[in-house]
Motif scaffolding. Structure first.
Motif, short mmCIF file in Angstrom:
data_model
loop_
_atom_site.label_atom_id
_atom_site.label_comp_id
_atom_site.label_asym_id
_atom_site.label_seq_id
_atom_site.Cartn_x
_atom_site.Cartn_y
_atom_site.Cartn_z
N ASP A 1 4.72 1.01 0.40
CA ASP A 1 4.40 1.00 1.80
C ASP A 1 2.63 1.14 0.93
OD1 ASP A 1 6.44 2.68 2.67
OD2 ASP A 1 6.67 4.03 1.40
N ALA A 2 2.24 1.28 -0.18
CA ALA A 2 1.33 0.96 -0.97
C ALA A 2 0.75 -0.02 -0.04
CB ALA A 2 0.91 0.96 -2.37
N TYR A 3 1.11 -2.03 0.10
CA TYR A 3 1.10 -2.90 -0.05
C TYR A 3 1.07 -2.84 1.79
CZ TYR A 3 1.45 -7.63 1.84
OH TYR A 3 1.88 -8.78 2.34
N LEU A 4 1.46 -2.53 2.49
CA LEU A 4 2.01 -2.75 3.97
C LEU A 4 1.03 -1.37 4.55
CD1 LEU A 4 5.25 -2.25 4.93
CD2 LEU A 4 3.80 -4.14 5.03
N TYR A 5 0.27 -0.52 3.78
CA TYR A 5 -1.10 0.41 4.42
C TYR A 5 -2.24 -0.55 4.63
CZ TYR A 5 -4.10 3.86 5.33
OH TYR A 5 -5.64 4.62 5.88
N GLY A 6 -2.58 -1.21 2.90
CA GLY A 6 -3.79 -2.44 2.48
C GLY A 6 -3.63 -3.50 4.18
N TYR A 7 -2.14 -3.89 3.91
CA TYR A 7 -2.28 -5.24 5.45
C TYR A 7 -2.36 -4.73 6.13
CZ TYR A 7 -0.49 -8.49 7.75
OH TYR A 7 -0.25 -9.47 9.27
#
Length: 306
Positions: A182-188
């Motif tokens: 979730d943390a990576y996807l939000y940054g993406y």
């Protein structure tokens, strides 16, 4: 008279035999040492590289009688064979030494690039220049202002406009059982929407909170791209080099090598960019000729690589 002639012949032949006698053990010793050197220089090698044993030249057709100089001639021929083998081994050793030296130079150059990028990133303080922290990284509903310094004076950084806060809040935050994903996807999603400072802060947050997650190769590479898109090539180069060095088998390691070259071009370090592109082609040949082939070709042109 006959006995006198025979005695004279024996006397004339004996010096050649005397010369060959002490040479024989020395030549055998040289041959033995040559085979040992061959095994050392070419461990496990086959007949494709060198003869497994040094053999004496094939004997010529027999003639009537025995020449007194035949043993000495044989030894001289064997010495010639040894000299030929030594010449070949010397050339191979010099070639191997040259190749090792070239590899060492490339490794030193890559290490220097990483150190210079780290120093430049620390000097530019990209975190202070970002200005805001996104909601996902701060754990709050809105982003907060951060202080920024310029030259010898400092002032409070301007708070994001209400329109920007509203636009960032509209970026959907993934809510699944995998917090690292979730943390990576939000940054993406922030990066894709061109909210670059917010994307940088979110991706740093993802790396700090989930350093062992399966997405770390993706996260570092995307953080480098967010820096690069935001006009911070020094910070970008540091992140790309770090991603390649920490996870050379990571899924985005090849991309990081390419973007490292791109960042170095923007830093006017074209020679170093060519080293990064060469590393990509050598370490990841399938990717270099596959999904990154067009980008790699363009990067080499831009850097003026030979």
């Amino acid at each position: 008279m006959a006995s006198t002639l025979i005695a004279a012949f024996v006397a004339s032949a004996s010096p050649a035999a005397a010369q060959s006698a002490p040479l024989e053990p020395r030549v055998k010793k040289l041959e033995s040492e040559m085979r040992a050197v061959q095994r050392k220089v070419f461990p496990g090698a086959s007949d494709r590289f060198f003869e497994p044993e040094i053999s004496a030249p094939a004997a010529g057709p027999s003639t009537t009688g025995v020449s007194a100089s035949a043993p000495l001639t044989d030894l001289l021929q064997r010495v010639d064979t040894l000299e030929t083998q030594i010449t070949r081994l010397t050339a191979q050793t010099e070639e191997n030494g040259f190749k090792i030296g070239q590899l060492e130079k490339r490794m030193v150059l890559l290490e220097d690039q990483a150190k210079q990028a780290a120093a430049a990133a620390a000097a530019s303080a990209p975190a202070a220049a970002a200005g805001t922290v996104p909601a996902g990284a701060a754990g709050a509903g809105t982003s907060a202002a951060r202080p920024a310094a310029t030259g010898a004076t400092s002032a409070a950084a301007a708070a994001p406009s209400a329109e920007r806060v509203a636009a960032v809040s509209r970026i959907e935050k993934p809510q699944t059982a995998d917090a690292g994903e979730d943390a990576y996807l939000y940054g993406y999603r922030l990066w894709e929407a061109k909210f670059l400072p917010e994307a940088q802060a979110q991706l740093r947050f993802a790396l700090e909170k989930h350093p062992k997650h399966k997405r770390t190769s993706y996260t570092r590479n995307l953080l480098g791209r967010a820096y690069l898109d935001d006009g911070k090539p020094s910070a970008a180069a540091k992140m790309f080099a770090e991603n390649y060095e920490k996870e050379p088998k990571g899924e985005r390691a090849p991309e990081s090598l390419y973007f490292l070259g791109d960042a170095l071009i923007k830093l006017n370090e074209k020679a170093k960019a060519c080293v990064a592109f060469a590393e990509l082609a050598e370490v990841y040949p399938d990717v270099a000729t596959g999904r990154l082939s067009d980008r790699l070709a363009a990067g080499r042109r831009n850097a003026g690589c030979k």
